[in-house]
Design a protein around this motif. Structure first.
Motif, PDB file in Angstrom:
ATOM      1  N   GLU A 271       0.693  -1.257  -0.114  1.00  0.00           N
ATOM      2  CA  GLU A 271       0.031   0.019  -0.086  1.00  0.00           C
ATOM      3  C   GLU A 271       0.872   1.291  -0.031  1.00  0.00           C
TER       4      GLU A 271
ATOM      5  N   ALA B  17       2.477   1.672  -3.415  1.00  0.00           N
ATOM      6  CA  ALA B  17       1.639   2.343  -4.419  1.00  0.00           C
ATOM      7  C   ALA B  17       1.385   3.870  -4.197  1.00  0.00           C
ATOM      8  N   ASP B  18       1.068   4.217  -2.906  1.00  0.00           N
ATOM      9  CA  ASP B  18       0.997   5.606  -2.656  1.00  0.00           C
ATOM     10  C   ASP B  18       2.300   6.400  -2.937  1.00  0.00           C
TER      11      ASP B  18
ATOM     12  N   THR C 280       4.732   5.653  -5.027  1.00  0.00           N
ATOM     13  CA  THR C 280       4.760   5.459  -6.514  1.00  0.00           C
ATOM     14  C   THR C 280       3.907   6.690  -7.170  1.00  0.00           C
ATOM     15  N   LYS C 281       2.627   6.620  -6.612  1.00  0.00           N
ATOM     16  CA  LYS C 281       1.679   7.845  -7.198  1.00  0.00           C
ATOM     17  C   LYS C 281       2.227   9.133  -6.990  1.00  0.00           C
ATOM     18  N   ARG C 282       2.737   9.235  -5.576  1.00  0.00           N
ATOM     19  CA  ARG C 282       3.220  10.759  -5.415  1.00  0.00           C
ATOM     20  C   ARG C 282       4.757  10.975  -6.306  1.00  0.00           C
TER      21      ARG C 282
ATOM     22  N   ARG D  60       5.511   9.858  -9.376  1.00  0.00           N
ATOM     23  CA  ARG D  60       4.902   9.929 -10.704  1.00  0.00           C
ATOM     24  C   ARG D  60       4.330  11.382 -10.742  1.00  0.00           C
ATOM     25  N   ARG D  61       3.566  12.022  -9.788  1.00  0.00           N
ATOM     26  CA  ARG D  61       3.092  13.320 -10.065  1.00  0.00           C
ATOM     27  C   ARG D  61       4.353  14.317  -9.752  1.00  0.00           C
TER      28      ARG D  61
ATOM     29  N   ALA E  82       6.930  12.146  -0.133  1.00  0.00           N
ATOM     30  CA  ALA E  82       7.178  10.731  -0.575  1.00  0.00           C
ATOM     31  C   ALA E  82       8.013  10.017   0.419  1.00  0.00           C
TER      32      ALA E  82
END
Length: 90
Positions: A8, A11-12, A14-16, A18-19, A54
């Motif tokens: 989890e 995933a969080d 990685t999303k941060r 990528r942003r 992150a």
């Protein structure tokens, strides 16, 4: 001593990241198009905060794992490692 990052959290984070990657591309485009210095610095500050968040998310996950350890010596060593990592971001 090694701690794995929970799925989890991965995933969080990685999303941060990528942003933040998109924000960095935006800053590069701003530089190349000759945008105002203050606008560029404002965007760089936003990217820096995103990267810090992150890192803090990863450390928070590590601290949670530290507290779940049954071995007191291992828990103490893990907390010390997390503290050192936290301070490297501060």
């Amino acid at each position: 001593m090694s701690m794995q990052i929970e799925a989890e959290t991965v995933a969080d984070v990685t999303k941060r990241l990528r942003r933040a990657e998109g924000q960095i591309r935006g800053v590069i485009a701003m530089l190349e198009s000759g945008r105002d210095c203050s606008e560029i610095v404002t965007q760089l500050a936003a990217v820096s905060r995103a990267l810090d968040r992150a890192g803090f998310k990863v450390i928070a996950g590590g601290l949670q794992q530290c507290l779940e350890s049954d071995d007191a010596a291992e828990r103490t060593a893990n907390v010390a490692q997390m503290e050192k990592l936290f301070l490297s971001l501060a």
